[in-house]
Design a protein around this motif. Structure first.
Motif, PDB file in Angstrom:
ATOM      1  N   VAL A  61       0.840  -1.200   0.000  1.00 59.50           N
ATOM      2  CA  VAL A  61       0.000   0.000   0.000  1.00 59.50           C
ATOM      3  C   VAL A  61       0.874   1.249   0.000  1.00 59.50           C
ATOM      4  O   VAL A  61       0.569   2.236  -0.680  1.00 59.50           O
ATOM      5  N   CYS A  62       1.971   1.204   0.708  1.00 60.42           N
ATOM      6  CA  CYS A  62       2.913   2.317   0.740  1.00 60.42           C
ATOM      7  C   CYS A  62       3.433   2.617  -0.673  1.00 60.42           C
ATOM      8  O   CYS A  62       3.452   3.773  -1.105  1.00 60.42           O
ATOM      9  N   ALA A  63       3.818   1.598  -1.393  1.00 56.30           N
ATOM     10  CA  ALA A  63       4.300   1.774  -2.772  1.00 56.30           C
ATOM     11  C   ALA A  63       3.192   2.331  -3.661  1.00 56.30           C
ATOM     12  O   ALA A  63       3.445   3.207  -4.500  1.00 56.30           O
ATOM     13  N   ALA A  64       1.966   1.847  -3.481  1.00 53.91           N
ATOM     14  CA  ALA A  64       0.840   2.350  -4.284  1.00 53.91           C
ATOM     15  C   ALA A  64       0.599   3.824  -4.000  1.00 53.91           C
ATOM     16  O   ALA A  64       0.312   4.600  -4.927  1.00 53.91           O
ATOM     17  N   CYS A  65       0.738   4.237  -2.754  1.00 59.39           N
ATOM     18  CA  CYS A  65       0.559   5.650  -2.399  1.00 59.39           C
ATOM     19  C   CYS A  65       1.609   6.522  -3.076  1.00 59.39           C
ATOM     20  O   CYS A  65       1.299   7.605  -3.570  1.00 59.39           O
ATOM     21  N   ARG A  66       2.830   6.040  -3.097  1.00 58.08           N
ATOM     22  CA  ARG A  66       3.896   6.798  -3.770  1.00 58.08           C
ATOM     23  C   ARG A  66       3.603   6.931  -5.264  1.00 58.08           C
ATOM     24  O   ARG A  66       3.822   7.987  -5.859  1.00 58.08           O
ATOM     25  N   GLU A  67       3.098   5.857  -5.859  1.00 57.13           N
ATOM     26  CA  GLU A  67       2.746   5.901  -7.280  1.00 57.13           C
ATOM     27  C   GLU A  67       1.622   6.901  -7.547  1.00 57.13           C
ATOM     28  O   GLU A  67       1.541   7.467  -8.634  1.00 57.13           O
ATOM     29  N   LEU A  68       0.768   7.127  -6.563  1.00 58.81           N
ATOM     30  CA  LEU A  68      -0.320   8.096  -6.690  1.00 58.81           C
ATOM     31  C   LEU A  68       0.154   9.535  -6.477  1.00 58.81           C
ATOM     32  O   LEU A  68      -0.616  10.470  -6.625  1.00 58.81           O
ATOM     33  N   GLY A  69       1.419   9.697  -6.094  1.00 56.53           N
ATOM     34  CA  GLY A  69       1.974  11.031  -5.906  1.00 56.53           C
ATOM     35  C   GLY A  69       1.970  11.525  -4.474  1.00 56.53           C
ATOM     36  O   GLY A  69       2.264  12.694  -4.224  1.00 56.53           O
ATOM     37  N   ALA A  70       1.637  10.663  -3.527  1.00 50.52           N
ATOM     38  CA  ALA A  70       1.617  11.068  -2.121  1.00 50.52           C
ATOM     39  C   ALA A  70       3.034  11.134  -1.557  1.00 50.52           C
ATOM     40  O   ALA A  70       3.911  10.375  -1.960  1.00 50.52           O
TER      41      ALA A  70
ATOM     42  N   THR B 199       2.259   7.464   7.040  1.00 54.22           N
ATOM     43  CA  THR B 199       1.380   8.575   6.715  1.00 54.22           C
ATOM     44  C   THR B 199       1.584   8.925   5.248  1.00 54.22           C
ATOM     45  O   THR B 199       2.694   8.833   4.719  1.00 54.22           O
ATOM     46  N   ALA B 200       0.491   9.314   4.623  1.00 51.93           N
ATOM     47  CA  ALA B 200       0.532   9.759   3.231  1.00 51.93           C
ATOM     48  C   ALA B 200      -0.097  11.147   3.172  1.00 51.93           C
ATOM     49  O   ALA B 200      -1.208  11.351   3.674  1.00 51.93           O
ATOM     50  N   THR B 201       0.627  12.084   2.599  1.00 48.82           N
ATOM     51  CA  THR B 201       0.154  13.464   2.526  1.00 48.82           C
ATOM     52  C   THR B 201       0.147  13.916   1.070  1.00 48.82           C
ATOM     53  O   THR B 201       1.095  13.658   0.330  1.00 48.82           O
TER      54      THR B 201
END
Length: 81
Positions: A12-21, A33-35
């Motif tokens: 999920v962390c990797a997916a968040c980074r791919e989303l630009g978080a 945390t994702a911001t």
């Protein structure tokens, strides 16, 4: 050995980074945390940030044992229980 919850958090962390978080995951802890933030321009269009947050919720829901908490349109916490 990395347990299954850690692998799920990593996914999920990797997916968040791919989303630009902007993702912050302290070593040895079972959360991150994702911001989403583009600055202080006003008025701020929350639409794109809410869309990313909804995607983070969908990704988290795929994994039992992970919980997603949204504090505001810009900040999300994902943790393992």
């Amino acid at each position: 050995m990395v347990d299954q919850k850690e692998m799920h958090l990593d996914a999920v962390c990797a997916a968040c980074r791919e989303l630009g978080a902007d993702v912050r995951r302290p070593p040895g802890h079972h959360y991150f945390t994702a911001t989403i933030w583009d600055g202080w321009a006003w008025p701020y269009d929350e639409g794109p940030t809410l869309a990313v947050q909804e995607e983070i919720k969908r990704k988290t829901a795929q994994y039992p044992g992970l919980v997603c908490c949204c504090f505001d349109p810009f900040s999300t916490l994902v943790y393992a229980v």
